[in-house]
Scaffold this active site. Structure first.
Site, PDB file in Angstrom:
ATOM      1  N   ASP A   1       3.571  35.260 -15.133  1.00  0.00           N
ATOM      2  CA  ASP A   1       3.128  34.575 -13.644  1.00  0.00           C
ATOM      3  C   ASP A   1       4.227  35.011 -12.763  1.00  0.00           C
ATOM      4  O   ASP A   1       5.323  35.205 -13.227  1.00  0.00           O
ATOM      5  CB  ASP A   1       2.712  33.254 -13.985  1.00  0.00           C
ATOM      6  CG  ASP A   1       2.100  32.657 -12.579  1.00  0.00           C
ATOM      7  OD1 ASP A   1       1.543  33.431 -12.156  1.00  0.00           O
ATOM      8  OD2 ASP A   1       2.023  31.400 -12.496  1.00  0.00           O
TER       9      ASP A   1
ATOM     10  N   GLU B   1       5.249  39.011  -8.782  1.00  0.00           N
ATOM     11  CA  GLU B   1       4.943  39.829  -7.622  1.00  0.00           C
ATOM     12  C   GLU B   1       6.641  40.306  -7.129  1.00  0.00           C
ATOM     13  O   GLU B   1       6.489  41.624  -6.485  1.00  0.00           O
ATOM     14  CB  GLU B   1       4.461  39.171  -6.524  1.00  0.00           C
ATOM     15  CG  GLU B   1       2.868  38.859  -6.828  1.00  0.00           C
ATOM     16  CD  GLU B   1       2.777  37.894  -7.854  1.00  0.00           C
ATOM     17  OE1 GLU B   1       3.595  36.835  -8.057  1.00  0.00           O
ATOM     18  OE2 GLU B   1       1.932  37.865  -8.649  1.00  0.00           O
TER      19      GLU B   1
ATOM     20  N   ASP C   1      -5.279  33.149  -8.160  1.00  0.00           N
ATOM     21  CA  ASP C   1      -5.766  31.911  -7.752  1.00  0.00           C
ATOM     22  C   ASP C   1      -6.869  32.069  -6.835  1.00  0.00           C
ATOM     23  O   ASP C   1      -6.789  32.111  -5.659  1.00  0.00           O
ATOM     24  CB  ASP C   1      -4.768  31.290  -6.974  1.00  0.00           C
ATOM     25  CG  ASP C   1      -3.219  31.126  -7.742  1.00  0.00           C
ATOM     26  OD1 ASP C   1      -3.579  31.326  -9.157  1.00  0.00           O
ATOM     27  OD2 ASP C   1      -2.297  30.475  -7.246  1.00  0.00           O
TER      28      ASP C   1
HETATM   29  O1  MIG Z   1       3.017  28.182  -8.187  1.00  0.00           O
HETATM   30  O2  MIG Z   1       1.843  27.854 -13.275  1.00  0.00           O
HETATM   31  O3  MIG Z   1      -1.780  31.890 -10.531  1.00  0.00           O
HETATM   32  O4  MIG Z   1      -2.611  30.462 -12.581  1.00  0.00           O
HETATM   33  O5  MIG Z   1      -1.665  27.997 -13.029  1.00  0.00           O
HETATM   34  C1  MIG Z   1       1.784  28.368  -8.895  1.00  0.00           C
HETATM   35  C2  MIG Z   1       1.120  27.357 -12.308  1.00  0.00           C
HETATM   36  C3  MIG Z   1       2.127  29.064 -10.078  1.00  0.00           C
HETATM   37  C4  MIG Z   1      -0.066  30.409 -10.340  1.00  0.00           C
HETATM   38  C5  MIG Z   1      -0.770  31.138 -11.291  1.00  0.00           C
HETATM   39  C6  MIG Z   1      -1.792  29.820 -11.970  1.00  0.00           C
HETATM   40  C7  MIG Z   1      -0.835  28.916 -12.545  1.00  0.00           C
HETATM   41  C8  MIG Z   1       0.116  28.418 -11.702  1.00  0.00           C
HETATM   42  N1  MIG Z   1       0.967  29.425 -11.242  1.00  0.00           N
END
Ligand code: MIG
Length: 760
Positions: free
Chosen positions: A387, A390, A458
């Site tokens: 996650d 980017e 999201d």
């Molecule tokens: O700042 O890990 O897109 O699926 O549950 C949010 C917490 C960070 C973004 C991801 C989401 C995940 C969430 N993350």
């Protein structure tokens, strides 16, 4: 601003397998990669190292061309490239001379300071598809987009840019097809006639070269095949990743994770995967566990395994600045973190607090990251969810002076997430357990299919997001990705029960079927919606498990040819204008033969377009002649799903997890049609790489209405099928004995490896 347009040719040179054309402004290189793939690179400072994160092929050794005073003509069996010399322009035609795509004569390729743009002619009937995860319509004509990988939290249904960069599109006009892959990782721009009074389409980037691959194959399917030949195809996924996946931000303790898993088994709702989001860690430090809430990771995972559950945990790139924390100490000692140009480590805030960021553009950092997973793999974690890559931080964009490898952030930002996924994949792949890694990533660049599955980030709990999610899945399929998820139910906000049920029914036909929700939302698991809704959700998840033999064979196609599992109708029905109509543009084929029409949760009938041919409604067996729109009943219990006549769909009985063997019967369903059809059935152990050594079970099943024959070819491969019996189920056949109870007829055979022929 210094503005230049590519001008007149000064010299033309062939050096080995490349044609080099010089003008005052720049130098152009032309390579032939295959008869239908030609690469052009126009550069002010061509780099001999010439690296690409996406491309895994090399140019062909030779090509043919002729040269006159005005032009160079390069011809392959599929394509003709006419290069006009003065000014230097690149125009592509089919081998027999039909126009595919041409530079705009006036502006062609040009620079404004470092920014490089290619203006191309726009044809009156031209349509565009592609760019992967983008909002908007299936037909991108009249839209413009930016690629700049972004943590698009709370994004609406029109947001741009999002998390991923796939600078590849397909143009359609005059019954012809072509593709362009602009392989440039800088911030990039695509405009499909949005801003040019319908005169031009254009694409370009803030820096780097005008470096593109032109695809000239004549069908969307063949272009996808060529694009995935160039950038790679997915491996076979672990079978368990195709089962139902339950996620939440977050299950807060081992006890809660177990409780959820136990409840699936108690309620007899099939599921294979459960996730730990960021709260399993100690202070959000990657590769740690919270000692109070997850005191015994191995104990937890052993219990999950005993229930046939597989655990996936999240990892973010940010490493907390904290002396004594292993990854921090190692990273500092070995200088693994991204720095400013003066060598100072870059620091910013994200979940753990102040963080450094691994420099995934270096091989030694890739290796280090890969070996750091032991804290997760030793207790038995099997999937790795990448996650925030980017990369995301609370300040969003990083300063432009941050270096990644030899590059500055703006040059390669769009590939950072892919490099993280690659390091994760390769690290896990090195463990000598002969297991396929499951990696899931949010940020991506072209070629990511070689390493990882993706999900669309999201989304939100409303209908328009559900429909957009489907279009994004379909669009990602054009750009080489096949294992794709969306957060079923919507990440942000609480779905109504109707939306949850509807979205789950679409999840059956989503390549990766994962229910996920944001922190603070209501619980989302199948039993949270009342008994009646739970029963519908359960039935749909059971259908997913019944379809797994078909789905797995579909992924074998992705592995072999790049065809995605979820296919926009623009792939198979390219010349049919209706499929681009916004009324129908969410519809898709799931594999070869199942057509799904997504419907909002507030509507209980739907206008569905059936393309040419014969169709059957899955739920009722009702038969339709296509090339028309119909009004279909669409109660929450029955998403409009249609089966193409001649379809061959292998199914199995309902199991609670892919680790269960089931009743050993492969149920081969055939729907009658007037045209012959065939299906490649594929099976292997679902978890190892033995299939690369021939340990698979593959056979072609064909249906021949003229000779009234269904046949199974001899089995190819040395794997023993887990099904001992084949049960043939016929739908819509007049001349076979039909059971009064089901309206279907069937007969059963031993699953031996020889040819089976059945007359009807
Ligand atoms: O700042 O890990 O897109 O699926 O549950 C949010 C917490 C960070 C973004 C991801 C989401 C995940 C969430 N993350």
């Amino acid at each position: 601003m210094q503005t230049e347009i590519l001008g007149n040719t000064k010299s033309v040179n062939k050096q080995g397998n490349v044609l080099i054309i010089k003008t005052k402004e720049a130098v152009a290189h032309v390579w032939v990669y295959s008869p239908s793939v030609i690469r052009i690179n126009v550069s002010k400072s061509f780099d001999k190292n010439d690296t690409s994160f996406a491309v895994i092929q090399n140019p062909a050794d030779r090509f043919d061309y002729t040269e006159s005073d005005d032009e160079i003509v390069l011809t392959t069996s599929a394509l003709k490239l006419r290069v006009s010399k003065s000014p230097l322009r690149f125009n592509f035609y089919t081998a027999d001379g039909k126009v595919l795509s041409e530079d705009d004569e006036r502006f062609g390729i040009n620079w404004q300071s470092e920014r490089v743009i290619n203006y191309r002619k726009l044809y009156p009937d031209e349509k565009f598809i592609g760019l992967g995860e983008k909002t908007g319509n299936l037909n991108r004509r009249g839209s413009s987009y930016v690629n700049w990988n972004t943590d698009a939290a709370l994004h609406g249904v029109d947001a741009d840019p999002l998390y991923k960069t796939f600078p590849f599109f397909i143009g359609l006009h005059n019954g012809l097809t072509y593709g362009i892959f602009f392989d440039n990782t800088h911030k990039s721009y695509f405009d499909f006639g949005a801003t040019t009074d319908e005169q031009m389409s254009w694409f370009g980037a803030d820096g780097g070269d005008m470096n593109y691959y032109f695809f000239g194959a004549q069908s969307v399917e063949k272009i996808i095949e060529d694009y995935t030949w160039l950038t790679g195809r997915m491996e076979m996924p672990p079978l368990w990743s195709l089962g139902y996946q339950q996620c939440r931000w977050s299950y807060m303790s081992a006890a809660e994770v177990l409780d959820i898993a136990e409840n699936f088994r108690k309620e007899k709702i099939p599921a294979d995967v459960i996730y730990c989001d960021i709260d399993y860690m100690d202070g959000f430090k990657i590769f740690t566990w919270n000692k109070e809430t997850f005191p015994d990771p191995k104990g937890l995972i052993d219990k999950l395994k005993a229930m046939n559950f597989h655990l996936v945990t999240i990892v973010d790139p940010g490493i907390k600045v904290e002396p004594g924390y292993k990854q921090y100490d190692e990273g500092v000692a070995k200088d693994y973190f991204a720095t400013y140009l003066n060598g100072e480590k870059y620091i910013t805030d994200v979940w753990p607090g102040r963080c450094h960021f691994p420099d995934f553009f270096r091989d030694d950092v890739q290796d280090w990251w890969g070996t750091s997973f032991t804290a997760l793999t030793e207790p038995g974690v099997e999937g790795f969810w990448n996650d925030m890559n980017e990369p995301a931080a609370w300040g969003q964009n990083m300063p432009w002076l941050v270096k990644f490898g030899e590059y500055y952030m703006p040059e390669v930002r769009n590939a950072y997430g892919m490099q993280m996924a690659r390091a994760t994949y390769e690290g896990i792949r090195k463990i000598p357990d002969n297991k396929r890694p499951f990696v899931l990533t949010r940020a991506a660049y072209s070629g990511t299919q070689r390493y990882s599955a993706v999900w669309t980030g999201d989304n939100s709990a409303y209908d328009a997001h559900m429909l957009l999610g489907q279009r994004m899945v379909n669009s990602l399929g054009i750009t080489g990705m096949s294992l794709i998820g969306v957060d079923i139910g919507g990440f942000t906000g609480d779905p109504t029960p109707a939306l949850m049920v509807r979205w789950n029914s679409l999840g059956v036909y989503t390549p990766m079927f994962r229910n996920h929700a944001m922190q603070g939302t209501k619980m989302r698991e199948p039993w949270c919606w009342g008994k009646e809704n739970e029963a519908i959700i359960k039935k749909d998840i059971e259908l997913r498990y019944r379809l797994l033999p078909y789905i797995y064979s579909g992924f074998y196609q992705s592995h072999k040819t790049g065809m995605p599992l979820s296919r926009t109708l623009a792939i198979n029905y390219t010349d049919n204008e209706n499929v681009f109509d916004v009324k129908y543009h969410n519809q898709f084929l799931f594999g070869d033969a199942i057509m799904v029409a997504p419907v909002e949760s507030t509507r209980f009938t739907a206008e569905v377009y059936l393309p040419q041919g014969e169709w059957y409604r899955l739920s009722t067996e009702e038969n339709y002649t296509g090339d028309k729109a119909i009004i279909a009943e669409a109660p929450l219990t029955d998403l409009p799903v249609f089966i193409k006549a001649g379809a061959i769909i292998p199914m199995q009985n309902v199991i609670q997890s892919t680790d269960e063997k089931g009743d050993g019967i492969l149920e081969v369903n055939v729907w009658f049609g007037n045209e012959a059809s065939s299906f490649v059935y594929y099976e292997d152990d679902g978890s190892s790489y033995d299939y690369e050594k021939g340990e698979y079970y593959k056979r072609e099943i064909s249906f021949d209405p003229k000779n009234r024959l269904i046949s199974f070819s001899e089995v190819d491969g040395s794997f023993e099928s887990k099904y001992d019996k084949i049960k043939l189920m016929l739908h819509g056949f007049a001349s076979f004995s039909i059971s009064k109870e089901t309206g279907k007829s069937f007969s059963q055979y031993e699953n031996d490896k020889g040819i089976i022929k059945i007359d009807f």
